[in-house]
Design an enzyme around this catalytic site. Structure first.
Site, PDB file in Angstrom:
ATOM      1  N   CYS A 137     -10.775  -1.902  -9.866  1.00 42.85           N
ATOM      2  CA  CYS A 137     -10.111  -0.803  -9.154  1.00 42.85           C
ATOM      3  C   CYS A 137      -8.706  -1.193  -8.705  1.00 42.85           C
ATOM      4  O   CYS A 137      -8.000  -0.392  -8.114  1.00 42.85           O
ATOM      5  CB  CYS A 137     -10.952  -0.335  -7.971  1.00 42.85           C
ATOM      6  SG  CYS A 137     -11.220  -1.604  -6.741  1.00 42.85           S
ATOM      7  N   GLU A 154     -12.094 -10.047  -4.888  1.00 43.52           N
ATOM      8  CA  GLU A 154     -10.639 -10.088  -4.750  1.00 43.52           C
ATOM      9  C   GLU A 154     -10.165 -11.376  -4.094  1.00 43.52           C
ATOM     10  O   GLU A 154      -9.001 -11.477  -3.705  1.00 43.52           O
ATOM     11  CB  GLU A 154     -10.116  -8.846  -4.016  1.00 43.52           C
ATOM     12  CG  GLU A 154     -10.824  -8.496  -2.737  1.00 43.52           C
ATOM     13  CD  GLU A 154     -10.347  -7.180  -2.130  1.00 43.52           C
ATOM     14  OE1 GLU A 154      -9.385  -6.582  -2.628  1.00 43.52           O
ATOM     15  OE2 GLU A 154     -10.959  -6.760  -1.142  1.00 43.52           O
ATOM     16  N   HIS A 193       0.819  -1.213   0.000  1.00 41.82           N
ATOM     17  CA  HIS A 193       0.000   0.000   0.000  1.00 41.82           C
ATOM     18  C   HIS A 193       0.852   1.263   0.000  1.00 41.82           C
ATOM     19  O   HIS A 193       0.371   2.325  -0.352  1.00 41.82           O
ATOM     20  CB  HIS A 193      -1.014  -0.040   1.136  1.00 41.82           C
ATOM     21  CG  HIS A 193      -2.155  -0.950   0.798  1.00 41.82           C
ATOM     22  ND1 HIS A 193      -2.134  -2.279   1.096  1.00 41.82           N
ATOM     23  CD2 HIS A 193      -3.291  -0.720   0.093  1.00 41.82           C
ATOM     24  CE1 HIS A 193      -3.230  -2.843   0.612  1.00 41.82           C
ATOM     25  NE2 HIS A 193      -3.952  -1.919   0.002  1.00 41.82           N
ATOM     26  N   ASP A 218      -5.282  -7.998  -4.754  1.00 37.98           N
ATOM     27  CA  ASP A 218      -5.473  -9.148  -3.868  1.00 37.98           C
ATOM     28  C   ASP A 218      -5.862 -10.392  -4.648  1.00 37.98           C
ATOM     29  O   ASP A 218      -5.438 -11.495  -4.311  1.00 37.98           O
ATOM     30  CB  ASP A 218      -6.543  -8.835  -2.805  1.00 37.98           C
ATOM     31  CG  ASP A 218      -5.944  -8.070  -1.641  1.00 37.98           C
ATOM     32  OD1 ASP A 218      -4.833  -8.430  -1.214  1.00 37.98           O
ATOM     33  OD2 ASP A 218      -6.568  -7.099  -1.168  1.00 37.98           O
TER      34      ASP A 218
HETATM   35  C1  PEP Z   1      -7.087  -4.702  -4.674  1.00 35.17           C
HETATM   36  O1  PEP Z   1      -6.868  -5.638  -3.896  1.00 35.17           O
HETATM   37  O2  PEP Z   1      -6.877  -4.754  -5.906  1.00 35.17           O
HETATM   38  C2  PEP Z   1      -7.628  -3.429  -4.154  1.00 35.17           C
HETATM   39  C3  PEP Z   1      -8.043  -2.476  -4.960  1.00 35.17           C
HETATM   40  O3  PEP Z   1      -7.634  -3.273  -2.809  1.00 35.17           O
HETATM   41  P1  PEP Z   1      -6.292  -2.929  -1.973  1.00 35.17           P
HETATM   42  O4  PEP Z   1      -5.182  -2.708  -2.951  1.00 35.17           O
HETATM   43  O5  PEP Z   1      -6.592  -1.731  -1.151  1.00 35.17           O
HETATM   44  O6  PEP Z   1      -6.113  -4.164  -1.155  1.00 35.17           O
HETATM   45 MG    MG Z   2      -7.655  -5.494  -1.881  1.00 38.21          MG
END
Ligand code: PEP
Ligand code: MG
Length: 544
Positions: A500, A429, A187, A453
């Site tokens: 996303c 995910e 992140h 994920d």
């Molecule tokens: C993902 O897992 O692609 C997602 C958008 O959520 P995060 O990256 O916040 O886990």
């Molecule tokens: Mg995620």
């Protein structure tokens, strides 16, 4: 000149002076000192420096998080002047002739242990504050805290950065991020991309604090860093910067246009944000809304649970700023690499597979309902949708819907206005969610594919672990089939599929994703115009 090679996680060129960031757990070594007066003076200077930083953070947090949450920085400022704490530090320096860093650390350990022994939430929070304040003082004593985020733009180098450290940086003063460690799917990397800041990770241990104050060139596309660059490297970097500016100008022609393929298919293009301060960039880059608001950063930043009113203000502000455009709020996805102190989560051997996201929310329904109430109240002020992360079963979705109806009933009793038809979506995910996506599609209004994920769980490759980077392959046929199956099941049920995760902004994948059935994209704000331009060149009437 020294050349470091790492992994580029956000493209772009930066030329500037390095500021080496010491991290959250500063090293404290013990030294005997002779000049106690000089040591006491160092403490006074460090206190002034820490207070100045905290005052700056208060000013920054006030519009973003509201008064109640920003107050934490005032409380920490007051702790710096706490008489008992200061007496303890001074006594140790004078009577034991120890260095200031050591005295500050020991006094903080003692006070924090004393406070955490009192079984009271407030005292527990203050115990964590004392630790935080002492780390800040120690960094100021080491001289690493004073200039870091003041006095102009800097290239931030560090051994590693946590998501919260990255989030707290004053983004207007950061030219680039460079870390010795790190994973491109962490992140921290995602935040850098949302901020649109050129970043290189994993340069290895050659990146040391000695680089502080030196001139550097960072190439976030190539993943290279030049410290004390030669005139030739500098010249090349300046040329690339000019080219970047030129392509930004070209892409800006797409401001105010619809996102539409050459053969006329409209593809809504939204922005990913992690705080309200990213909204400015989303609006500037002409996003058609926000497709993913990662709300967990609000909890990480606050240091304590943000109240319903604080959250309501944040969500309302975001909805109003988007002026009728869609805002998809994802409920907190705490856990794994996103740790918020207020949750006091236990250490886990395998946190990505552990207690995170919706699992925590369905357990801590008090926190979950507070967030949902704030989101539903804000829905009266714009076009909001709510979305849930880390779904693995129908039972979870049913429980969520039950809690939503309780929240709605509570708001009705209070006569608080809200959008009764607010869209409810889930993130796809996990492989489990994909495999039952035909069932889940009947329960919700939309799917949003979290490819970050989904890739890690499909391929059993921890997204945080650079050692398995070569196994983390979002182009893998297994991931592609997961996406196709999800989109096909969504289509059969008459709902939309959005994406996303990072794959959504990968130019190599845009056409494939649309052909696989993805209807809408949510990407970092700085990728919007480039994506719109690329999509305008795709002709779906051509044979794939
Ligand atoms: C993902 O897992 O692609 C997602 C958008 O959520 P995060 O990256 O916040 O886990
Ligand atoms: Mg995620």
């Amino acid at each position: 000149m020294m050349k470091l090679k790492g992994k580029g996680v956000c493209p772009g060129i930066a030329i500037g002076i390095i500021s080496y960031f010491g991290g959250s757990e500063p090293d404290v070594s013990f030294r005997n000192i002779d000049d106690t007066a000089a040591e006491l003076e160092r403490v006074e200077k460090a206190k002034a420096c820490a207070k100045e930083q905290l005052a700056g953070m208060y000013e920054k947090a006030l519009p973003e998080l509201g008064r109640e949450s920003a107050e934490i920085f005032r409380i920490q400022c007051a702790l710096i002047d706490d008489r008992d704490y200061n007496n303890a530090v001074e006594n140790m320096i004078v009577s034991q002739k120890v260095n200031a860093e050591y005295a500050v650390a020991v006094a903080a350990d003692n006070f924090s242990a004393m406070l955490s022994a009192i079984e009271d939430d407030y005292m527990c929070a203050r115990s964590a504050d004392i630790k935080d304040v002492s780390h800040r003082l120690i960094r100021c004593l080491a001289g690493s805290g004073e200039k870091k985020f003041h006095g102009g733009k800097r290239i931030i180098c560090a051994y590693d950065l946590t998501p919260s450290e990255t989030f707290r940086m004053d983004r207007d003063n950061v030219l680039a991020f460079v870390t010795a460690r790190g994973s491109s799917r962490s992140h921290t990397a995602i935040l850098a991309r949302i901020m649109g800041i050129p970043s290189v990770i994993g340069t290895g241990r050659e990146l040391t604090p000695d680089c502080d104050g030196k001139l550097a060139v960072v190439d976030g596309a190539e993943g290279t860093v030049y410290i004390d660059p030669s005139p030739k490297i500098l010249e090349d970097a300046e040329r690339k910067l000019a080219e970047e500016e030129q392509s930004r100008l070209l892409a800006s022609e797409f401001i105010g246009r619809e996102t539409v393929t050459k053969d006329g298919r409209k593809i809504p293009l939204y922005a990913n944000i992690s705080s309200v301060s990213d909204l400015e960039s989303a609006v500037k880059n002409d996003a058609e809304g926000v497709g993913l608001f990662r709300t967990e950063f609000l909890f990480i930043e606050c240091g304590e649970f943000p109240s319903e009113d604080v959250q309501f203000e944040v969500y309302r502000h975001a909805a109003v700023s988007l002026d009728g455009k869609r805002l998809v709020i994802r409920t907190i996805d705490i856990g794994s690499d996103k740790k918020a102190d207020c949750f006091g989560l236990a250490h886990e051997e395998n946190p990505a597979m552990g207690y995170r996201g919706i699992r925590i929310c369905l357990d801590r329904t008090d926190i979950f309902k507070t967030q949902l109430r704030a989101i539903y109240r804000a829905s009266a002020f714009g076009k909001i949708a709510v979305m849930f992360p880390m779904i693995t079963s129908l039972n979870e979705v049913r429980k969520i819907k039950e809690i939503i109806s309780q929240v709605k009933n509570e708001l009705r009793l209070l006569e608080a206005p809200f959008d009764d038809n607010m869209e409810v979506g889930i993130m796809i995910e996990t492989p489990a969610a994909v495999m039952i996506s035909d069932i889940l599609a009947k329960e919700v209004d939309f799917f949003s594919i979290g490819s970050n994920d989904l890739t890690q769980y499909t391929l059993a490759a921890d997204r945080m672990n650079p050692a398995v980077d070569s196994f983390y392959d979002p182009y893998h046929e297994a991931v592609r089939r997961m996406i196709k199956l999800t989109a096909a099941n969504a289509r059969s049920a008459g709902i939309r599929t959005e994406i996303c995760g990072d794959l959504g902004s990968d130019p190599q994948m845009t056409e494939w994703l649309i052909r696989a059935g993805v209807d809408e994209f949510s990407v970092p704000p700085s990728d919007i115009l480039r994506m719109r331009k690329n999509i305008s060149c795709i002709d779906l009437s051509d044979k794939a």
